[in-house]
Design an enzyme around this catalytic site. Structure first.
Site, short mmCIF file in Angstrom:
data_model
loop_
_atom_site.label_atom_id
_atom_site.label_comp_id
_atom_site.label_asym_id
_atom_site.label_seq_id
_atom_site.Cartn_x
_atom_site.Cartn_y
_atom_site.Cartn_z
N SER A 22 32.61 41.67 33.16
CA SER A 22 33.41 40.43 33.17
C SER A 22 32.70 39.33 33.97
CB SER A 22 34.81 40.69 33.74
OG SER A 22 34.75 41.05 35.10
N ILE A 100 18.66 49.28 44.28
CA ILE A 100 17.37 48.64 43.97
C ILE A 100 16.34 49.12 45.01
CG2 ILE A 100 16.19 46.41 43.78
CD1 ILE A 100 18.21 46.66 41.61
N HIS A 116 29.77 41.00 45.54
CA HIS A 116 30.49 42.14 46.13
C HIS A 116 31.96 41.75 46.27
CE1 HIS A 116 30.92 45.80 48.51
NE2 HIS A 116 31.65 45.10 49.35
N GLU A 186 36.05 36.24 41.83
CA GLU A 186 34.61 36.51 41.63
C GLU A 186 34.07 35.69 40.47
OE1 GLU A 186 33.31 40.63 41.43
OE2 GLU A 186 35.24 41.21 42.29
#
Ligand code: GRF
Length: 216
Positions: A22, A100, A116, A186
């Site tokens: 999303s 990562i 986050h 977000e």
């Protein structure tokens, strides 16, 4: 934010996902509407079943899957070659659940950002992902939560914070209800932040100072 015509060429963006995508969709819509002077050149997922892959494919964006199961420790090296082939200005972790590796961070330092679902530095780190984050906020009785976009460094959710947006925790909130409220925020934060990065409004100078303070 109104879309606008840009004089500078669009920045090259590569987005990493693991789930529904999303936030990826918000970035796709932001680029298409001219709110972000960027072009998503590729979407990479750690999970072949990620619904975000379908979002990208429906929009004609090249997609790649690099799962730990298939690539093991060689994953990041292989992924780095694909990422580099798009000469990205920014690499956006949008719900990417893989870790990562330091060589990949070093190769693209200050180009990798992550979103986050909490107000870092609180509720960040190894066990804080997905619903666990919102559970912890409610268990702690915090009255506010939110979302954070930060640069990715060798830690987990520890890189320099770029922008944050607050969200109120309401009495009686369940973790799921709070998660939904934070996710909506977000979607706004990620577009605003990537827009600012693509417009060159966020200077790397601040980052170097931050890293010097951390003794890098
Ligand atoms: C978001 O809450 C993001 O903050 C977290 O994972 C979730 C991804 O959601 N890292 P989506 O895949 O973007 O819908």
């Amino acid at each position: 934010m109104k879309g606008r015509k840009y004089s500078a060429p669009p920045k090259s963006l590569v987005v990493l996902i693991s789930g529904s995508g999303s936030n990826l969709q918000s970035l796709m819509d932001g680029c298409a509407a001219g709110r972000i002077n960027g072009r998503i050149k590729a979407v990479i997922s750690s999970n072949a079943q990620a619904k975000g892959l379908v979002r990208a494919q429906n929009a004609g964006i090249p997609t790649y899957v690099f799962s730990k199961a298939e690539y093991g420790d060689a994953r990041d090296a292989k992924m780095a070659e694909v990422i580099a082939s798009f000469s990205p200005d920014f690499i956006i972790l949008a719900g990417y659940l893989g870790i990562i590796s330091p060589p990949l961070i070093e190769r693209f330092r200050y180009k990798i950002i992550n979103i986050h679902p909490a107000l870092l530095p609180k509720y960040g780190g190894k066990n804080f992902f997905g619903i666990n984050v919102h559970n912890a906020v409610i268990q702690a009785g915090d009255k506010k939560s939110g979302a954070t976009v930060h640069y990715v460094d060798e830690g987990t959710d520890t890189g320099l914070i770029i922008r944050r947006k607050k969200v109120r925790v309401m009495p009686g909130d369940t973790p799921e209800v709070l998660q939904k409220r934070v996710l909506k925020k977000e979607h706004i934060l990620i577009v605003e932040t990537v827009r600012a990065l693509c417009n060159g409004n966020i200077r790397a100078r601040k980052i170097y100072k931050y890293d010097r303070r951390k003794g890098k």
